[in-house]
Design an enzyme around this catalytic site. Structure first.
Site, short mmCIF file in Angstrom:
data_model
loop_
_atom_site.label_atom_id
_atom_site.label_comp_id
_atom_site.label_asym_id
_atom_site.label_seq_id
_atom_site.Cartn_x
_atom_site.Cartn_y
_atom_site.Cartn_z
N GLY A 1 0.80 -1.21 0.00
CA GLY A 1 0.00 0.00 0.00
C GLY A 1 0.83 1.26 0.00
N PRO B 1 -5.52 7.81 -3.32
CA PRO B 1 -6.43 8.42 -4.29
C PRO B 1 -5.91 9.75 -4.86
CG PRO B 1 -7.69 7.55 -2.46
CD PRO B 1 -6.24 7.40 -2.09
N LEU C 1 -3.89 -8.48 -37.74
CA LEU C 1 -5.06 -9.34 -37.54
C LEU C 1 -6.35 -8.69 -38.04
CD1 LEU C 1 -2.97 -10.77 -35.57
CD2 LEU C 1 -4.97 -11.44 -34.26
N GLU D 1 3.99 1.69 -11.36
CA GLU D 1 5.43 1.63 -11.07
C GLU D 1 6.18 2.78 -11.75
OE1 GLU D 1 6.01 -0.49 -8.90
OE2 GLU D 1 4.74 -2.23 -9.21
#
Length: 403
Positions: A144, A148, A357, A382
């Site tokens: 953690g 926010p 594709l 990160e």
């Protein structure tokens, strides 16, 4: 080179065009193949459904299986950890993310963040209490740091730990926490009045059953859907004095953990890129337009050439950084170099593969769009692109542009 000389060379391998496997030991290759086989058997048959449903069912069983492979806390020493090299850990990350970024994130957060924090900064009692169960996958951990209102600027965190007698009392919120809702232990970083400003930041080992702790799951994600992502709510969570990580104060603690996790991303992003590249290559050799396979057209071959160059340059960069880590010579700026380059190039490879594709590229019958959307999260977490650019900019110029 004469014809006779060229005939003595090994054949060109489209899966390893510059011969990177020659740099790997037999043990490296065995570890890579073991993780690849596990992912092929346990993840690939189900991942499209998990992604579509936005769930990771059986996560605890998967964690135990990953523990039995030695993939949790893989490069840590002792306490039931595998003690693998950094390169071997990187190869595992590549193979896991070739299946799905959510699976690699489960392993990365467990080993490179939660376990690494306890292993490096915890007391011996904390290591003995938590690490063996985490290495076995019996205990899932989370980390953690992000809040926010504070992501790229963790020094501004509002989660606060105050002393009450011998105890600590934690209050605050953390956001975008992988594994949070299924974790048995959380490593939580909080401001304290010890040290002043960011220097007072401390890490706490929080059993998730402690009164006042909750971890509601975050829903409605369009990326990393096969991953448990949560908010951590700490409402006057009371902890004993020995819950604090004694080995570090200030941001050096969480930032060193993040650097270790970013290293795994340098490898992992190339796994997502490889899976998308291989899917597009197989498709192009079978899909016919204008009377022949689309892989035979010049523009399609140009796309494959460019993708292959960036894919294998990225793997070679990851390998180089892994060797530096094994030698104790890897700097955080070099990890930023790898994360910035490899995630950006991986997203571009996925997007280019999608064009090959055509409309099929948006279908979950193929992995390409799933990998591309996952990498949008990997690009941000990160450390965002901008933060890694500024890390490198400061290192190159000697001037701090962060503020």
């Amino acid at each position: 080179m004469s014809t006779s000389e060229s005939s003595k060379l090994p054949p060109f391998d489209p899966a390893d065009p510059i011969g990177i496997d020659d740099l790997l030991s037999a043990e490296d290759l065995a570890i890579r193949d073991t993780v690849r086989d596990w992912a092929t058997d346990r993840v690939l048959p189900h991942i499209a459904e998990w992604y579509e449903n936005g769930e990771l069912p059986g996560i605890r069983e998967l964690a135990r299986e990953l523990g039995s492979l030695g993939a949790l806390g893989m490069s840590l020493q002792g306490y039931g950890c595998a003690g693998a090299t950094a390169v071997q850990y990187g190869l595992a990350c590549l193979e896991l993310e070739a299946a799905d970024s959510g699976i690699r994130s489960l392993v990365s957060v467990q080993g490179s963040l939660a376990m690494y924090a306890i292993h490096r900064f915890g007391s011996e009692a904390q290591r003995q209490q938590w690490l063996p169960g985490m290495a076995a996958g019996e205990i899932i951990g989370c980390f953690g740091l992000t809040e926010p209102d504070h992501g790229s600027d963790p020094a501004g965190m509002r989660t606060y730990a105050k002393r009450d007698g011998e105890d600590w009392v934690l209050t605050g919120r953390k956001m975008w926490i992988t594994n949070g809702s299924v974790a048995g232990v959380a490593v939580v970083w909080a401001q304290t009045d010890q040290g002043g400003a960011a220097g007072g930041i401390r890490g706490f080992v929080v059993p998730t059953g402690t009164p006042g702790f909750s971890a509601p799951e975050i829903r409605h994600k369009w990326s990393l859907r096969a991953s448990v992502t949560s908010e951590l709510v700490l409402d006057e969570v009371r902890l004993p004095a020995d819950a604090v990580l004694p080995g570090v104060t200030g941001l050096r603690g969480p930032l060193s953990c993040l650097s270790h996790a970013r290293y795994g991303i340098v490898w992992g992003a190339m796994g997502a890129a490889r899976a998308s590249f291989e899917s597009a290559l197989d498709y192009a050799k079978a899909r016919e337009q204008f009377g022949r396979p689309i892989g035979g057209f010049q523009l399609t071959q140009a796309k494959f050439a460019d993708m292959a160059v960036e894919l294998h340059k990225g793997i070679l960069l990851a390998h180089h950084l892994g060797r530096r880590m094994d030698a104790g010579r890897l700097r955080p700026e070099q990890v930023s170099f790898g994360k910035l380059n490899n995630v950006r190039e991986a997203i571009e490879i996925c997007r280019t593969s999608r064009t090959i594709l055509g409309a099929n590229g948006i279908s979950l019958e193929y992995p390409v769009m799933r990998h591309a959307t996952n990498l949008e999260s990997v690009l941000t977490y990160e450390g965002t692109v901008e933060m890694h650019q500024l890390v490198l900019g400061k290192a190159l110029t000697g001037l701090d542009a962060f503020r």
